[in-house]
Design a protein around this motif. Structure first.
Motif, PDB file in Angstrom:
ATOM      1  N   ARG A  23      44.584  36.308  39.766  1.00  0.00           N
ATOM      2  CA  ARG A  23      44.673  35.813  41.008  1.00  0.00           C
ATOM      3  C   ARG A  23      45.490  34.671  41.008  1.00  0.00           C
ATOM      4  O   ARG A  23      46.257  34.187  42.146  1.00  0.00           O
ATOM      5  CB  ARG A  23      43.505  35.629  41.699  1.00  0.00           C
ATOM      6  CG  ARG A  23      42.759  37.132  41.690  1.00  0.00           C
ATOM      7  CD  ARG A  23      41.348  36.788  42.367  1.00  0.00           C
ATOM      8  NE  ARG A  23      40.441  38.184  42.327  1.00  0.00           N
ATOM      9  CZ  ARG A  23      39.784  38.818  41.360  1.00  0.00           C
ATOM     10  NH1 ARG A  23      39.691  37.895  40.058  1.00  0.00           N
ATOM     11  NH2 ARG A  23      39.163  39.791  41.312  1.00  0.00           N
ATOM     12  N   VAL A  80      49.258  35.348  41.457  1.00  0.00           N
ATOM     13  CA  VAL A  80      49.411  35.698  42.691  1.00  0.00           C
ATOM     14  C   VAL A  80      49.571  34.713  43.739  1.00  0.00           C
ATOM     15  O   VAL A  80      50.448  34.520  44.475  1.00  0.00           O
ATOM     16  CB  VAL A  80      48.546  36.780  42.937  1.00  0.00           C
ATOM     17  CG1 VAL A  80      48.574  37.231  44.702  1.00  0.00           C
ATOM     18  CG2 VAL A  80      48.573  38.145  42.270  1.00  0.00           C
ATOM     19  N   VAL A  89      52.609  33.784  45.890  1.00  0.00           N
ATOM     20  CA  VAL A  89      52.612  33.352  47.603  1.00  0.00           C
ATOM     21  C   VAL A  89      53.355  31.886  47.838  1.00  0.00           C
ATOM     22  O   VAL A  89      54.002  31.909  48.656  1.00  0.00           O
ATOM     23  CB  VAL A  89      51.284  33.713  48.205  1.00  0.00           C
ATOM     24  CG1 VAL A  89      51.265  33.125  49.441  1.00  0.00           C
ATOM     25  CG2 VAL A  89      50.961  35.110  47.845  1.00  0.00           C
ATOM     26  N   ALA A 114      53.484  46.442  50.104  1.00  0.00           N
ATOM     27  CA  ALA A 114      52.466  46.400  49.577  1.00  0.00           C
ATOM     28  C   ALA A 114      51.763  47.500  48.846  1.00  0.00           C
ATOM     29  O   ALA A 114      51.013  47.690  47.814  1.00  0.00           O
ATOM     30  CB  ALA A 114      51.356  45.689  49.947  1.00  0.00           C
ATOM     31  N   TRP A 135      55.604  42.852  42.729  1.00  0.00           N
ATOM     32  CA  TRP A 135      55.279  41.329  42.969  1.00  0.00           C
ATOM     33  C   TRP A 135      55.970  40.803  44.154  1.00  0.00           C
ATOM     34  O   TRP A 135      55.734  39.959  44.739  1.00  0.00           O
ATOM     35  CB  TRP A 135      55.551  40.506  41.875  1.00  0.00           C
ATOM     36  CG  TRP A 135      54.486  40.666  40.686  1.00  0.00           C
ATOM     37  CD1 TRP A 135      54.044  41.849  39.892  1.00  0.00           C
ATOM     38  CD2 TRP A 135      53.492  39.779  40.552  1.00  0.00           C
ATOM     39  NE1 TRP A 135      53.095  41.320  39.188  1.00  0.00           N
ATOM     40  CE2 TRP A 135      52.577  40.177  39.517  1.00  0.00           C
ATOM     41  CE3 TRP A 135      53.241  38.267  41.186  1.00  0.00           C
ATOM     42  CZ2 TRP A 135      51.528  39.280  39.210  1.00  0.00           C
ATOM     43  CZ3 TRP A 135      52.360  37.657  40.692  1.00  0.00           C
ATOM     44  CH2 TRP A 135      51.422  38.003  39.560  1.00  0.00           C
ATOM     45  N   PHE A 140      54.065  39.619  47.499  1.00  0.00           N
ATOM     46  CA  PHE A 140      53.528  38.170  47.478  1.00  0.00           C
ATOM     47  C   PHE A 140      54.360  37.147  48.055  1.00  0.00           C
ATOM     48  O   PHE A 140      54.418  36.492  48.709  1.00  0.00           O
ATOM     49  CB  PHE A 140      53.106  37.900  46.054  1.00  0.00           C
ATOM     50  CG  PHE A 140      52.101  38.835  45.518  1.00  0.00           C
ATOM     51  CD1 PHE A 140      51.019  39.339  46.323  1.00  0.00           C
ATOM     52  CD2 PHE A 140      52.010  39.283  44.049  1.00  0.00           C
ATOM     53  CE1 PHE A 140      50.367  40.140  45.602  1.00  0.00           C
ATOM     54  CE2 PHE A 140      51.477  40.357  43.705  1.00  0.00           C
ATOM     55  CZ  PHE A 140      50.333  40.742  44.410  1.00  0.00           C
ATOM     56  N   VAL A 161      47.141  44.685  44.811  1.00  0.00           N
ATOM     57  CA  VAL A 161      48.147  43.824  45.607  1.00  0.00           C
ATOM     58  C   VAL A 161      47.443  43.177  46.739  1.00  0.00           C
ATOM     59  O   VAL A 161      47.761  42.055  47.150  1.00  0.00           O
ATOM     60  CB  VAL A 161      49.355  44.720  45.783  1.00  0.00           C
ATOM     61  CG1 VAL A 161      50.395  43.903  46.664  1.00  0.00           C
ATOM     62  CG2 VAL A 161      50.164  45.126  44.564  1.00  0.00           C
ATOM     63  N   GLY A 163      46.326  39.278  47.014  1.00  0.00           N
ATOM     64  CA  GLY A 163      47.121  38.436  48.075  1.00  0.00           C
ATOM     65  C   GLY A 163      46.213  38.071  48.956  1.00  0.00           C
ATOM     66  O   GLY A 163      46.483  36.970  49.447  1.00  0.00           O
ATOM     67  N   ALA A 204      44.803  34.869  47.945  1.00  0.00           N
ATOM     68  CA  ALA A 204      45.683  33.949  47.701  1.00  0.00           C
ATOM     69  C   ALA A 204      45.874  33.208  49.101  1.00  0.00           C
ATOM     70  O   ALA A 204      45.927  31.996  49.324  1.00  0.00           O
ATOM     71  CB  ALA A 204      47.040  34.639  47.238  1.00  0.00           C
TER      72      ALA A 204
END
Length: 412
Positions: free
Chosen positions: A70, A73, A77, A160, A212, A215, A313, A317, A320
């Protein structure tokens, strides 16, 4: 009570005449509270990655499990948020020259990040370096730098789900012999090695671009918003995403029968190892190396950290986005509390590279224990960042990226 315009009161205009319209005020610069919240969230991401790397020997600890996957991630973001903030002026002006200059700046940053990451790989004692992936992603989003928030959000949402499915379909037809990794200098010694490295970056590595990218795209969509006023919406939306991701995975695996399909998938391996299939499944579900196994489509139902499944994901996400919202909200209410985190986030690149280099110098942590060493790393990072930030401003690597990209893009 009527307040007269100064010109009318002075007798220069007849009473009742409309006052001349004032020139439009320039749009104010983004408030510092927004930047403080973003920096604080980035500081949490850096600290989370330090914990994940330094305390990896105690992977059963709740704190390690909370940050594993996390933290990276969140960093991804926030990379998208930074790109959106960089592009705001050029987006509002619509000036093609400014837009072209910004694209050059981002491209230079992408190349430098990738080069820095490739150079960091040989000295890493275990952490899988994510910087080359960020560099590739920055290059890929160049055509989307000035895309509207709604388009970016929908693209991230579709990606995603579609990205992990496409990854599974492609890897099911490939023979993947290694897990994790990104790209190293040795991969640049021949065309065949470079080709394998490209596949690793895009599809089979620790941070595959194919899974990825959502993100970064989500972060760009968020960066288009008025972040000060959107903190509550980000918290709510992030919690919804986390619930859909992790709750949806639990429902599919533990309620709707997905677990039995997973047990059947690991049964051959469990038989060879002479251990219960549930034990093998628990081990494989604790963490991954960037992708889910392709032995059964049921693996796509899991939310294992670093697995790149649709549920991972969406869930990671969502966490985040919620963390970013909390930091933005805290920056409005208790900004003084976030100052150390903000300084840490402002030097994120320097601290990320520095902790990997420092970790390579630590030969044996067994005598001290992973958590005391982790505490020393975190404390050292926060104190160093706070001191450097107050005395010198930008971190050394941040200054390098800024100077190189600004000269290329024509900015100061």
């Amino acid at each position: 009570m009527t307040t007269l315009d100064p010109l009318t009161a002075a007798g220069r205009l007849p009473a009742g005449s409309p006052a001349p319209s004032a020139p439009p005020e320039p749009r104010p610069e983004p408030p510092r509270s927004r930047l403080a919240g973003v920096d604080a969230a980035r500081g949490l991401a850096v600290i989370g990655m330090i914990v994940a790397h330094v305390a990896a020997a105690d992977a059963a600890a709740p704190l390690w499990q909370a940050v594993n996957g996390r933290a990276a991630v969140l960093f991804g973001v926030l990379g998208g948020v930074s790109l959106a903030l960089m592009s705001r002026v050029a987006l509002r002006s619509g000036d093609p020259v400014s837009r072209a200059g910004l694209r050059r700046r981002v491209a230079v940053r992408a190349v430098l990040l990738a080069a820095l990451g490739i150079g960091l790989v040989p000295i890493s004692s275990g952490p899988m370096v994510i910087l080359p992936v960020y560099g590739v992603e920055f290059l890929l989003v160049l055509p989307l730098l000035f895309t509207r928030a709604r388009t970016l959000a929908w693209t991230a949402a579709v990606w995603a789900v579609a990205g992990p499915l496409l990854s599974f379909a492609l890897r099911s037809r490939m023979e993947v012999t290694t897990l994790g990794g990104t790209i190293a200098p040795s991969d640049l010694t021949s065309f065949s090695a470079a080709g394998e490295a490209v596949v690793r970056l895009l599809l089979t590595g620790a941070y595959p671009v194919l899974t990825w990218m959502p993100f970064l795209l989500a972060g760009m969509a968020i960066g288009r918003l008025d972040l000060v006023r959107s903190a509550g919406r980000l918290i709510a939306g992030g919690l919804v995403g986390a619930t859909l991701g992790y709750g949806g995975s639990w429902l599919a695996v533990d309620v709707l029968g997905g677990r039995q399909a997973l047990v059947d998938a690991v049964a051959p391996v469990a038989g060879k190892l002479a251990v219960p299939a549930d034990q093998v499944l628990e081990l494989l579900s604790s963490s991954s190396y960037g992708t889910v196994p392709t032995t059964s489509p049921a693996w796509l139902l899991t939310a294992t950290p670093h697995s790149g499944s649709p549920f991972d994901v969406v869930g990671a996400g969502g966490v985040a986005v919620a963390v970013l919202g909390v930091c933005l909200l805290a920056a409005r209410g208790v900004p003084w509390l976030l100052a150390p985190l903000g300084a840490t986030g402002a030097l994120a690149l320097t601290l990320y590279c520095g902790h990997i280099a420092a970790l390579a110098l630590v030969q044996d942590t067994a005598a001290i224990g992973p958590w005391p060493v982790t505490a020393m790393f975190v404390a050292g990072a926060v104190l160093a960042a706070s001191g450097w930030r107050s005395l010198a401003g930008r971190g050394p690597l941040e200054a390098l990226l800024h100077t190189a990209s600004a000269r290329t893009g024509g900015a100061r």
